[in-house]
Design an enzyme around this catalytic site. Structure first.
Site, PDB file in Angstrom:
ATOM      1  N   GLY A 236       0.771  -1.240   0.000  1.00 46.94           N
ATOM      2  CA  GLY A 236       0.000   0.000   0.000  1.00 46.94           C
ATOM      3  C   GLY A 236       0.799   1.286   0.000  1.00 46.94           C
ATOM      4  CD  GLU A 271       0.929  -9.241   1.774  1.00 43.78           C
ATOM      5  OE1 GLU A 271       0.031  -8.562   1.236  1.00 43.78           O
ATOM      6  OE2 GLU A 271       0.689 -10.276   2.406  1.00 43.78           O
ATOM      7  N   PRO A 272       5.037  -5.099  -0.405  1.00 43.89           N
ATOM      8  CG  PRO A 272       7.246  -4.326  -0.531  1.00 43.89           C
ATOM      9  CD  PRO A 272       6.387  -5.364   0.146  1.00 43.89           C
ATOM     10  N   GLY A 273       4.219  -3.630  -3.536  1.00 45.87           N
ATOM     11  CA  GLY A 273       4.229  -3.838  -4.978  1.00 45.87           C
ATOM     12  C   GLY A 273       4.682  -2.550  -5.642  1.00 45.87           C
ATOM     13  NE  ARG A 274       0.516   2.229  -6.047  1.00 42.86           N
ATOM     14  CZ  ARG A 274      -0.523   2.138  -6.881  1.00 42.86           C
ATOM     15  NH1 ARG A 274      -0.457   2.654  -8.075  1.00 42.86           N
ATOM     16  NH2 ARG A 274      -1.642   1.540  -6.508  1.00 42.86           N
ATOM     17  NE  ARG A 310      -2.260   2.449 -11.479  1.00 41.08           N
ATOM     18  CZ  ARG A 310      -2.216   3.646 -10.969  1.00 41.08           C
ATOM     19  NH1 ARG A 310      -1.652   4.630 -11.657  1.00 41.08           N
ATOM     20  NH2 ARG A 310      -2.709   3.897  -9.784  1.00 41.08           N
ATOM     21  CE1 TYR A 314      -8.310   0.988 -10.018  1.00 40.06           C
ATOM     22  CE2 TYR A 314      -6.249   1.128 -11.228  1.00 40.06           C
ATOM     23  CZ  TYR A 314      -7.188   0.380 -10.554  1.00 40.06           C
ATOM     24  OH  TYR A 314      -7.009  -0.962 -10.410  1.00 40.06           O
ATOM     25  CB  CYS A 341     -13.495   1.675 -30.377  1.00 40.01           C
ATOM     26  SG  CYS A 341     -12.542   1.571 -31.882  1.00 40.01           S
ATOM     27  CE1 TYR A 370      -1.280  -3.906  -8.491  1.00 46.29           C
ATOM     28  CE2 TYR A 370      -0.185  -1.859  -7.867  1.00 46.29           C
ATOM     29  CZ  TYR A 370      -0.653  -3.108  -7.542  1.00 46.29           C
ATOM     30  OH  TYR A 370      -0.463  -3.580  -6.266  1.00 46.29           O
TER      31      TYR A 370
HETATM   32  N1  LLP Z   1      -1.052  -7.078  -0.503  1.00 42.45           N
HETATM   33  C1  LLP Z   1      -2.355  -7.239  -0.814  1.00 42.45           C
HETATM   34  C2  LLP Z   1      -3.161  -8.182  -0.049  1.00 42.45           C
HETATM   35  C3  LLP Z   1      -2.915  -6.480  -1.856  1.00 42.45           C
HETATM   36  O1  LLP Z   1      -4.197  -6.645  -2.164  1.00 42.45           O
HETATM   37  C4  LLP Z   1      -2.102  -5.576  -2.582  1.00 42.45           C
HETATM   38  C5  LLP Z   1      -2.666  -4.788  -3.673  1.00 42.45           C
HETATM   39  C6  LLP Z   1      -0.741  -5.456  -2.218  1.00 42.45           C
HETATM   40  C7  LLP Z   1      -0.256  -6.219  -1.171  1.00 42.45           C
HETATM   41  C8  LLP Z   1       0.197  -4.534  -2.915  1.00 42.45           C
HETATM   42  O2  LLP Z   1      -0.172  -3.214  -2.801  1.00 42.45           O
HETATM   43  P1  LLP Z   1       0.810  -2.034  -3.285  1.00 42.45           P
HETATM   44  O3  LLP Z   1       2.038  -2.064  -2.411  1.00 42.45           O
HETATM   45  O4  LLP Z   1       1.182  -2.286  -4.684  1.00 42.45           O
HETATM   46  O5  LLP Z   1       0.005  -0.821  -3.105  1.00 42.45           O
HETATM   47  N2  LLP Z   1      -4.546  -1.836  -9.681  1.00 42.45           N
HETATM   48  C9  LLP Z   1      -4.481  -0.785  -8.689  1.00 42.45           C
HETATM   49  C10 LLP Z   1      -3.890  -1.255  -7.387  1.00 42.45           C
HETATM   50  C11 LLP Z   1      -4.615  -2.440  -6.786  1.00 42.45           C
HETATM   51  C12 LLP Z   1      -3.935  -2.998  -5.576  1.00 42.45           C
HETATM   52  C13 LLP Z   1      -4.497  -4.300  -5.193  1.00 42.45           C
HETATM   53  N3  LLP Z   1      -3.875  -4.904  -4.067  1.00 42.45           N
HETATM   54  C14 LLP Z   1      -3.710   0.394  -9.279  1.00 42.45           C
HETATM   55  O6  LLP Z   1      -3.296   0.318 -10.422  1.00 42.45           O
HETATM   56  O7  LLP Z   1      -3.543   1.407  -8.607  1.00 42.45           O
END
Ligand code: LLP
Length: 409
Positions: A236, A271-274, A310, A314, A341, A370
């Site tokens: 997050g 659990e970082p993604g972004r 995105r 969003y 389209c 994403y």
């Molecule tokens: N852990 C869980 C359980 C999650 O559901 C998520 C993201 C993460 C970790 C990673 O979150 P992050 O660190 O990346 O914020 N498609 C959307 C974002 C959806 C996120 C879903 N869950 C976008 O493009 O902004």
């Protein structure tokens, strides 16, 4: 450090100008910086070094196998939410003991495979899921490590479409239900309750909601009297998509977590993604046409919402940069759009922009998270290539889908 930037008026990825890359690769394509990926991971790890978390990269943000392998080499685990992600994580060589399996809708098949692989934790989100995991574990004569996902009823200030921590969301279990389920799991013979997990949403740029989450967890721990070995704080953490956007204070977040851990015997999981991949990539697109209509300049790109969803989904803003910066474009209302389209197939709008003409290329920035993972074949267009730059070298890490493959199903 920013590895994707303008250098002497040329948009560059590490030591390479994008101008060079567009001569080699067909647009649109995603272009990543390996140094940026590593830098982000180390920044995250170093910010939290006093709490020594297990860092489980959230694969949903980007599941490119080469990138996963690079992350594994520098110590990353994985957060997975499907069998596809789990198999990719293990294919990338990530030790199952560093993999957490999340998600509200795990199927029997997925649970079976996760148990066989021996993942660190399956994070349970409902009573039915707990019973199913217990049943499968019994059949396989195993005792399975599980966590339970708490819904802390904390709303992180972010886009409401990516907020997950409110009590009306489908995610996790609210306070009382969480406590009741923990009691039930304690009685299930084939489950070993070792973790508590939370995730309140994505692109959060303030530590305040995280502070609230920690305080709810403290209450839950007091109430249940369970010593959770693992506290999984999810992901997050937001990034800056524009210069004015606020940056989260990670060191402060770490201090809060360190304080939270005092007198506890728990290990933190993140659990970082972004944060790890967001700023590692640009989507390089070519201007097919410049169309003037109703006092607007539509810059029609060969990349659309099928490549980068995105903005359409969003209203996300991703800055666009000309790959060679020239004088000012004359005209207001410069609207970058895709070829799809749908009227939502649009990117950013500018009042002024670098001088551009048909055939020029631009880079859509901060698309590492994403971006590719949300792309699709909509309008029957191929999934595009991914290119990785490392210093002065570049290579394909995903081939562009062939037209043959596209039309044969
Ligand atoms: N852990 C869980 C359980 C999650 O559901 C998520 C993201 C993460 C970790 C990673 O979150 P992050 O660190 O990346 O914020 N498609 C959307 C974002 C959806 C996120 C879903 N869950 C976008 O493009 O902004």
């Amino acid at each position: 450090m920013n590895y994707i930037r303008l250098r002497k008026n040329y948009l560059s990825v590490e030591n390479l100008s994008v101008q060079k890359l567009v001569k080699k690769y067909k647009t649109p394509f995603y272009c990543y910086s390996l140094s940026q990926l590593k830098d982000n991971f180390f920044t995250f790890r170093d910010c939290f070094k006093t709490v020594k978390p297990i860092i489980c990269f959230s694969i949903k943000s980007n599941s490119n196998l080469t990138l996963l392998k690079e992350l594994r080499k520098i110590g990353s685990g994985a957060d997975v939410v499907s069998i596809g992600e789990l198999l990719k994580a293990t294919k990338a060589g990530i030790n199952p003991k560093k993999i957490v399996f999340s998600g509200v809708g795990k199927t029997e098949e997925e649970i079976r495979i996760a148990i066989r692989k021996g993942v660190l934790l399956i994070n349970i989100e409902s009573e039915s899921e707990a019973s199913l995991i217990n049943k499968i574990s019994k059949q396989l004569s195993k005792k399975v490590s599980v966590g339970v996902r708490l819904n802390p009823n904390v709303i992180g200030k972010t886009n409401k479409k990516i907020s997950t921590g409110g009590k009306d969301e489908k995610f996790g279990l609210v306070y009382n239900d969480f406590i009741n389920l923990c009691k039930k799991i304690k009685k299930m013979k084939n489950l070993n309750l070792r973790g508590l997990s939370v995730h309140i949403g994505s692109q959060i740029t303030s530590i305040v909601p995280f502070k609230k989450v920690l305080s709810v967890i403290n209450k839950v721990i007091k109430k249940t009297n369970i010593n959770f070995e693992f506290i999984d704080l999810g992901g997050g953490i937001g990034i800056s998509y524009s210069k004015n956007e606020k940056k989260i204070n990670l060191k402060q977040y770490c201090k809060m977590v360190a304080k939270f851990l005092k007198n506890k015997n728990s290990r933190i999981i993140f659990e970082p993604g972004r944060f790890i991949v967001g700023n590692t990539a640009i989507l390089i697109a070519k201007i097919i046409y410049i169309k003037r209509s109703n006092n607007k300049n539509f810059i029609i790109l060969d990349a659309g919402m099928n490549n980068l969803l995105r903005p359409a989904l969003y209203d996300a803003q991703h800055s666009i940069v000309a790959i060679k910066k020239r004088g000012k474009f004359l005209g207001k209302n410069i609207k970058f759009v895709g070829p799809i389209c749908e009227s939502t197939d649009k990117f950013s709008t500018y009042r002024t922009f670098s001088q551009i003409k048909e055939g020029d290329c631009v880079g859509i920035t901060n698309v590492g998270a994403y971006g590719m993972s949300l792309s699709s074949n909509y309008n029957t267009r191929p999934i595009v290539a991914e290119v990785l730059v490392n210093g002065s070298t570049h290579k394909i890490i995903r081939k562009r889908q062939s037209l043959e493959n596209l039309v044969n199903n």
